[in-house]
Motif scaffolding. Structure first.
Motif, PDB file in Angstrom:
ATOM      1  N   GLY A 171      -0.157   2.109   5.279  1.00 48.31           N
ATOM      2  CA  GLY A 171       0.752   2.511   4.204  1.00 48.31           C
ATOM      3  C   GLY A 171       0.342   3.826   3.566  1.00 48.31           C
ATOM      4  N   TRP A 172      -0.964   3.990   3.393  1.00 49.22           N
ATOM      5  CA  TRP A 172      -1.479   5.228   2.801  1.00 49.22           C
ATOM      6  C   TRP A 172      -1.270   6.413   3.731  1.00 49.22           C
ATOM      7  CZ3 TRP A 172      -2.640   5.710  -2.142  1.00 49.22           C
ATOM      8  CH2 TRP A 172      -2.862   4.549  -2.871  1.00 49.22           C
ATOM      9  N   ILE A 173      -1.499   6.196   5.022  1.00 45.04           N
ATOM     10  CA  ILE A 173      -1.360   7.300   5.983  1.00 45.04           C
ATOM     11  C   ILE A 173       0.111   7.690   6.147  1.00 45.04           C
ATOM     12  CG2 ILE A 173      -1.165   6.232   8.281  1.00 45.04           C
ATOM     13  CD1 ILE A 173      -3.737   8.851   7.386  1.00 45.04           C
ATOM     14  N   LEU A 174       1.009   6.698   6.081  1.00 41.95           N
ATOM     15  CA  LEU A 174       2.443   7.013   6.171  1.00 41.95           C
ATOM     16  C   LEU A 174       2.869   7.919   5.016  1.00 41.95           C
ATOM     17  CD1 LEU A 174       4.102   3.649   7.268  1.00 41.95           C
ATOM     18  CD2 LEU A 174       4.141   5.826   8.503  1.00 41.95           C
ATOM     19  N   THR A 175       2.374   7.639   3.829  1.00 40.56           N
ATOM     20  CA  THR A 175       2.718   8.479   2.683  1.00 40.56           C
ATOM     21  C   THR A 175       2.136   9.879   2.846  1.00 40.56           C
ATOM     22  OG1 THR A 175       2.952   6.598   1.204  1.00 40.56           O
ATOM     23  CG2 THR A 175       2.527   8.733   0.172  1.00 40.56           C
ATOM     24  N   ALA A 176       0.916   9.974   3.344  1.00 38.13           N
ATOM     25  CA  ALA A 176       0.310  11.297   3.573  1.00 38.13           C
ATOM     26  C   ALA A 176       1.155  12.112   4.553  1.00 38.13           C
ATOM     27  CB  ALA A 176      -1.114  11.142   4.109  1.00 38.13           C
ATOM     28  N   ALA A 219       0.839  -1.207   0.000  1.00 38.14           N
ATOM     29  CA  ALA A 219       0.000   0.000   0.000  1.00 38.14           C
ATOM     30  C   ALA A 219       0.872   1.255   0.000  1.00 38.14           C
ATOM     31  CB  ALA A 219      -0.937  -0.004   1.203  1.00 38.14           C
ATOM     32  N   TYR A 220       1.974   1.216   0.749  1.00 33.05           N
ATOM     33  CA  TYR A 220       2.903   2.347   0.787  1.00 33.05           C
ATOM     34  C   TYR A 220       3.440   2.615  -0.621  1.00 33.05           C
ATOM     35  CZ  TYR A 220       7.083   5.102   1.686  1.00 33.05           C
ATOM     36  OH  TYR A 220       8.040   6.086   1.653  1.00 33.05           O
ATOM     37  N   TRP A 221       3.843   1.556  -1.352  1.00 32.37           N
ATOM     38  CA  TRP A 221       4.355   1.739  -2.716  1.00 32.37           C
ATOM     39  C   TRP A 221       3.275   2.251  -3.647  1.00 32.37           C
ATOM     40  CZ3 TRP A 221       8.969   2.845  -3.319  1.00 32.37           C
ATOM     41  CH2 TRP A 221      10.001   2.210  -2.632  1.00 32.37           C
ATOM     42  N   GLN A 222       2.052   1.759  -3.476  1.00 29.08           N
ATOM     43  CA  GLN A 222       0.948   2.251  -4.300  1.00 29.08           C
ATOM     44  C   GLN A 222       0.719   3.738  -4.034  1.00 29.08           C
ATOM     45  OE1 GLN A 222      -2.079  -0.520  -3.063  1.00 29.08           O
ATOM     46  NE2 GLN A 222      -1.664  -1.920  -4.759  1.00 29.08           N
ATOM     47  N   ALA A 223       0.824   4.116  -2.771  1.00 27.36           N
ATOM     48  CA  ALA A 223       0.651   5.527  -2.398  1.00 27.36           C
ATOM     49  C   ALA A 223       1.774   6.380  -2.977  1.00 27.36           C
ATOM     50  CB  ALA A 223       0.590   5.662  -0.881  1.00 27.36           C
ATOM     51  N   GLN A 224       3.008   5.859  -2.933  1.00 29.26           N
ATOM     52  CA  GLN A 224       4.140   6.591  -3.495  1.00 29.26           C
ATOM     53  C   GLN A 224       3.953   6.815  -4.998  1.00 29.26           C
ATOM     54  OE1 GLN A 224       7.081   7.841  -1.805  1.00 29.26           O
ATOM     55  NE2 GLN A 224       5.586   7.548  -0.172  1.00 29.26           N
ATOM     56  N   GLU A 225       3.455   5.788  -5.672  1.00 32.52           N
ATOM     57  CA  GLU A 225       3.200   5.894  -7.108  1.00 32.52           C
ATOM     58  C   GLU A 225       2.101   6.921  -7.384  1.00 32.52           C
ATOM     59  OE1 GLU A 225       1.520   2.925 -10.458  1.00 32.52           O
ATOM     60  OE2 GLU A 225       3.086   2.097  -9.176  1.00 32.52           O
ATOM     61  N   LEU A 226       1.045   6.870  -6.576  1.00 34.91           N
ATOM     62  CA  LEU A 226      -0.054   7.819  -6.743  1.00 34.91           C
ATOM     63  C   LEU A 226       0.432   9.259  -6.572  1.00 34.91           C
ATOM     64  CD1 LEU A 226      -3.186   8.286  -7.048  1.00 34.91           C
ATOM     65  CD2 LEU A 226      -3.229   8.353  -4.554  1.00 34.91           C
ATOM     66  N   VAL A 227       1.149   9.549  -5.490  1.00 34.61           N
ATOM     67  CA  VAL A 227       1.571  10.937  -5.242  1.00 34.61           C
ATOM     68  C   VAL A 227       2.571  11.423  -6.283  1.00 34.61           C
ATOM     69  CG1 VAL A 227       1.044  10.869  -2.772  1.00 34.61           C
ATOM     70  CG2 VAL A 227       3.375  10.414  -3.524  1.00 34.61           C
ATOM     71  N   ALA A 228       3.348  10.508  -6.835  1.00 31.69           N
ATOM     72  CA  ALA A 228       4.307  10.906  -7.870  1.00 31.69           C
ATOM     73  C   ALA A 228       3.584  11.413  -9.119  1.00 31.69           C
ATOM     74  CB  ALA A 228       5.212   9.732  -8.227  1.00 31.69           C
ATOM     75  N   ASP A 275       0.025  25.288  -7.123  1.00 29.51           N
ATOM     76  CA  ASP A 275       0.842  26.413  -7.587  1.00 29.51           C
ATOM     77  C   ASP A 275       1.825  26.934  -6.542  1.00 29.51           C
ATOM     78  OD1 ASP A 275      -0.494  26.237  -9.975  1.00 29.51           O
ATOM     79  OD2 ASP A 275      -1.911  27.837  -9.504  1.00 29.51           O
ATOM     80  N   ASP A 276       1.503  26.749  -5.272  1.00 22.77           N
ATOM     81  CA  ASP A 276       2.378  27.218  -4.194  1.00 22.77           C
ATOM     82  C   ASP A 276       3.385  26.144  -3.775  1.00 22.77           C
ATOM     83  OD1 ASP A 276       0.912  29.608  -4.075  1.00 22.77           O
ATOM     84  OD2 ASP A 276      -0.537  28.719  -2.691  1.00 22.77           O
ATOM     85  N   GLY A 277       3.420  25.024  -4.482  1.00 19.96           N
ATOM     86  CA  GLY A 277       4.307  23.931  -4.090  1.00 19.96           C
ATOM     87  C   GLY A 277       3.737  23.131  -2.928  1.00 19.96           C
ATOM     88  N   ASP A 278       2.462  23.324  -2.675  1.00 22.97           N
ATOM     89  CA  ASP A 278       1.763  22.668  -1.574  1.00 22.97           C
ATOM     90  C   ASP A 278       1.399  21.242  -1.982  1.00 22.97           C
ATOM     91  OD1 ASP A 278      -0.031  21.920   0.448  1.00 22.97           O
ATOM     92  OD2 ASP A 278      -1.099  23.821   0.436  1.00 22.97           O
ATOM     93  N   ALA A 279       1.674  20.288  -1.102  1.00 22.64           N
ATOM     94  CA  ALA A 279       1.394  18.872  -1.391  1.00 22.64           C
ATOM     95  C   ALA A 279      -0.026  18.466  -0.997  1.00 22.64           C
ATOM     96  CB  ALA A 279       2.410  17.994  -0.663  1.00 22.64           C
ATOM     97  N   ARG A 280      -0.869  19.430  -0.641  1.00 20.80           N
ATOM     98  CA  ARG A 280      -2.219  19.120  -0.159  1.00 20.80           C
ATOM     99  C   ARG A 280      -2.995  18.175  -1.076  1.00 20.80           C
ATOM    100  NH1 ARG A 280      -3.551  20.450   4.129  1.00 20.80           N
ATOM    101  NH2 ARG A 280      -2.258  22.287   4.225  1.00 20.80           N
TER     102      ARG A 280
END
Length: 116
Positions: free
Chosen positions: A76-81, A33-42, A48-53
């Motif tokens: 895994g998802w919460i760790l990525t958040a 799940a952590y890897w899936q989350a990493q792929e999603l966020v990538a 526009d402000d560089g905010d990861a929200r």
């Protein structure tokens, strides 16, 4: 202590505790799940402000869905958040939080997932 830092710390403590209490199969499931989350966020641009929200919200959404289904993958998802928020480097004590995240990730079998 900053309220956001306090909340992140409590959530991170919950994640550490969850990982510590589960067996090897659940740890693999969390790692996937952590890897899936990493792929999603990538694949989600920062705003526009560089905010990861947008990235953080997407991870929370998936984590909430997993938690509702009583699926340990929510960790895994919460760790990525949390990692995305800490990586913005604008929280008090963000370095301390990053160290805890890195130690937490070492509890997981995080070799790159193989693609079939």
């Amino acid at each position: 202590m900053n309220k956001e830092v306090e909340s992140l710390s409590k959530t991170l403590a919950w994640a550490v505790d969850s990982i510590a209490q589960c067996g090897p199969d659940d740890r693999k499931h969390i790692a996937l799940a952590y890897w899936q989350a990493q792929e999603l966020v990538a694949n989600i641009p920062k705003d526009d402000d560089g905010d990861a929200r947008p990235r953080i919200l997407a991870c929370f959404e998936r984590s909430d869905a997993c938690r509702a289904a009583k699926d340990i993958a929510c960790v895994g998802w919460i760790l990525t958040a949390i990692q995305e928020r800490v990586n913005e480097r604008n929280l008090p004590d963000w370095r301390k939080l990053r160290k805890v995240i890195n130690k937490t990730l070492k509890m997981l079998p995080l070799s790159e997932p193989t693609v079939h």
